[in-house]
Design an enzyme around this catalytic site. Structure first.
Site, PDB file in Angstrom:
ATOM      1  N   GLY A  12      -3.297  -8.459   6.712  1.00 38.66           N
ATOM      2  CA  GLY A  12      -2.338  -9.556   6.586  1.00 38.66           C
ATOM      3  C   GLY A  12      -2.775 -10.684   5.669  1.00 38.66           C
ATOM      4  N   ARG A  91       4.828   2.105   7.365  1.00 40.08           N
ATOM      5  CA  ARG A  91       5.895   3.021   7.767  1.00 40.08           C
ATOM      6  C   ARG A  91       7.006   3.018   6.727  1.00 40.08           C
ATOM      7  NH1 ARG A  91       6.730   5.153  12.638  1.00 40.08           N
ATOM      8  NH2 ARG A  91       8.988   4.981  12.542  1.00 40.08           N
ATOM      9  N   HIS A 109       3.095  -3.885  -4.078  1.00 39.81           N
ATOM     10  CA  HIS A 109       2.350  -2.634  -4.271  1.00 39.81           C
ATOM     11  C   HIS A 109       1.165  -2.896  -5.217  1.00 39.81           C
ATOM     12  CE1 HIS A 109       1.850   1.695  -4.326  1.00 39.81           C
ATOM     13  NE2 HIS A 109       1.593   1.579  -5.617  1.00 39.81           N
ATOM     14  N   GLU A 142      16.067   3.316  -1.296  1.00 41.60           N
ATOM     15  CA  GLU A 142      15.876   4.401  -0.337  1.00 41.60           C
ATOM     16  C   GLU A 142      14.658   5.270  -0.646  1.00 41.60           C
ATOM     17  OE1 GLU A 142      18.689   3.333  -1.562  1.00 41.60           O
ATOM     18  OE2 GLU A 142      20.326   3.468  -0.106  1.00 41.60           O
ATOM     19  N   GLY A 143      14.056   5.114  -1.812  1.00 39.45           N
ATOM     20  CA  GLY A 143      12.871   5.909  -2.152  1.00 39.45           C
ATOM     21  C   GLY A 143      11.589   5.212  -1.728  1.00 39.45           C
ATOM     22  N   HIS A 171      -5.829  -8.390  -4.892  1.00 39.99           N
ATOM     23  CA  HIS A 171      -5.344  -9.283  -3.839  1.00 39.99           C
ATOM     24  C   HIS A 171      -5.119 -10.693  -4.355  1.00 39.99           C
ATOM     25  CE1 HIS A 171      -6.311  -6.989   0.096  1.00 39.99           C
ATOM     26  NE2 HIS A 171      -5.031  -6.996  -0.161  1.00 39.99           N
TER      27      HIS A 171
HETATM   28  C1  GRF Z   1      -1.715  -4.940  -0.219  1.00 37.40           C
HETATM   29  O1  GRF Z   1      -2.675  -4.557  -1.140  1.00 37.40           O
HETATM   30  C2  GRF Z   1      -0.328  -4.485  -0.640  1.00 37.40           C
HETATM   31  O2  GRF Z   1      -0.202  -4.350  -2.017  1.00 37.40           O
HETATM   32  C3  GRF Z   1      -0.195  -3.137   0.015  1.00 37.40           C
HETATM   33  O3  GRF Z   1      -0.876  -3.270   1.240  1.00 37.40           O
HETATM   34  C4  GRF Z   1      -1.900  -4.241   1.120  1.00 37.40           C
HETATM   35  C5  GRF Z   1      -1.777  -5.189   2.277  1.00 37.40           C
HETATM   36  O4  GRF Z   1      -2.869  -6.051   2.363  1.00 37.40           O
HETATM   37  N1  GRF Z   1       1.188  -2.775   0.154  1.00 37.40           N
HETATM   38  P1  GRF Z   1      -2.881  -7.257   3.387  1.00 37.40           P
HETATM   39  O5  GRF Z   1      -2.664  -6.682   4.787  1.00 37.40           O
HETATM   40  O6  GRF Z   1      -1.771  -8.190   3.000  1.00 37.40           O
HETATM   41  O7  GRF Z   1      -4.225  -7.871   3.244  1.00 37.40           O
END
Ligand code: GRF
Length: 205
Positions: A12, A91, A109, A142-143, A171
């Site tokens: 998080g 999920r 992502h 939807e993908g 991050h």
């Molecule tokens: C992030 O790197 C995000 O891009 C990916 O999942 C990770 C979540 O990290 N979808 P966090 O839990 O916010 O530290």
């Protein structure tokens, strides 16, 4: 104030960045709910410390994806949530759920989509010896990792990078980019035209 929910499965750190941005009024919204499919997700601890209501929904408590999502929707409606930020939520949401919140769900992502989709984007970029990777924020369709792109930023892959080192740099970019994209979303400025995101000058609300 429009209601926002953040869905997380892990640590998080993006949730923390979103909480900070809401407090600083950089995102004109209230986080009404933090949802996790894992009761032990550290994101839930962060949410509770910030005084945000949490919902832990482990999938094995439900007989089907449909009943899982019905419970989810009930909670979102009770909390008056209009927008959803996926922040490391592991999920896949059903097409029916995605349609119900059409262009109101964002995902982040850790790669430059459409390169390296899926759950191992950082590892895959290193394995492919990519010189450059990055971060994508996109609207969810939807993908899986296929929706219209809102913001992207590159991150260089360094010769001695490990997954942990590269992830740490990704991050830092994520924590800056996601609040910016969320602001555009909750201000009603994102339009989708033939698969492309258009930034409207004026708010729809
Ligand atoms: C992030 O790197 C995000 O891009 C990916 O999942 C990770 C979540 O990290 N979808 P966090 O839990 O916010 O530290």
């Amino acid at each position: 104030m429009t209601g926002l929910a953040v869905f997380c499965s892990g640590s998080g750190t993006n949730l923390a960045a979103i909480i900070r941005a809401v407090r600083r009024r950089q995102i004109p919204s209230a986080i009404r709910l933090v949802v996790s499919d894992r009761a032990e997700a550290y994101a839930l601890v962060r949410a509770r410390r910030a005084g945000i209501p949490t919902l832990s929904l482990p999938p094995h408590d439900f007989s089907s994806q449909a009943s899982y999502e019905r419970a989810l929707i009930r909670a979102l409606e009770r909390a008056r949530v209009r927008y959803i930020a996926l922040a490391g939520f592991m999920r896949i949401l059903s097409p029916a759920f995605v349609r119900r919140y059409r262009w109101r769900i964002l995902n982040i992502h850790p790669a430059l989509l459409p390169a390296f989709p899926g759950a191992h984007a950082v590892r895959d970029a290193l394995a492919a010896c990519a010189r450059v990777t990055g971060v994508t924020v996109h609207l969810v369709d939807e993908g899986v990792d296929t929706g219209p792109i809102v913001l992207q930023e590159t991150v260089r892959v360094l010769p001695r990078d490990t997954e942990a080192k590269l992830l740490a740099r990704l991050h830092r970019v994520e924590h800056r980019l996601y609040p910016r994209a969320l602001r555009e979303l909750v201000e009603g400025r994102l339009r989708v035209d033939r698969g492309r995101v258009k930034f409207a000058a004026q708010s729809r609300r």
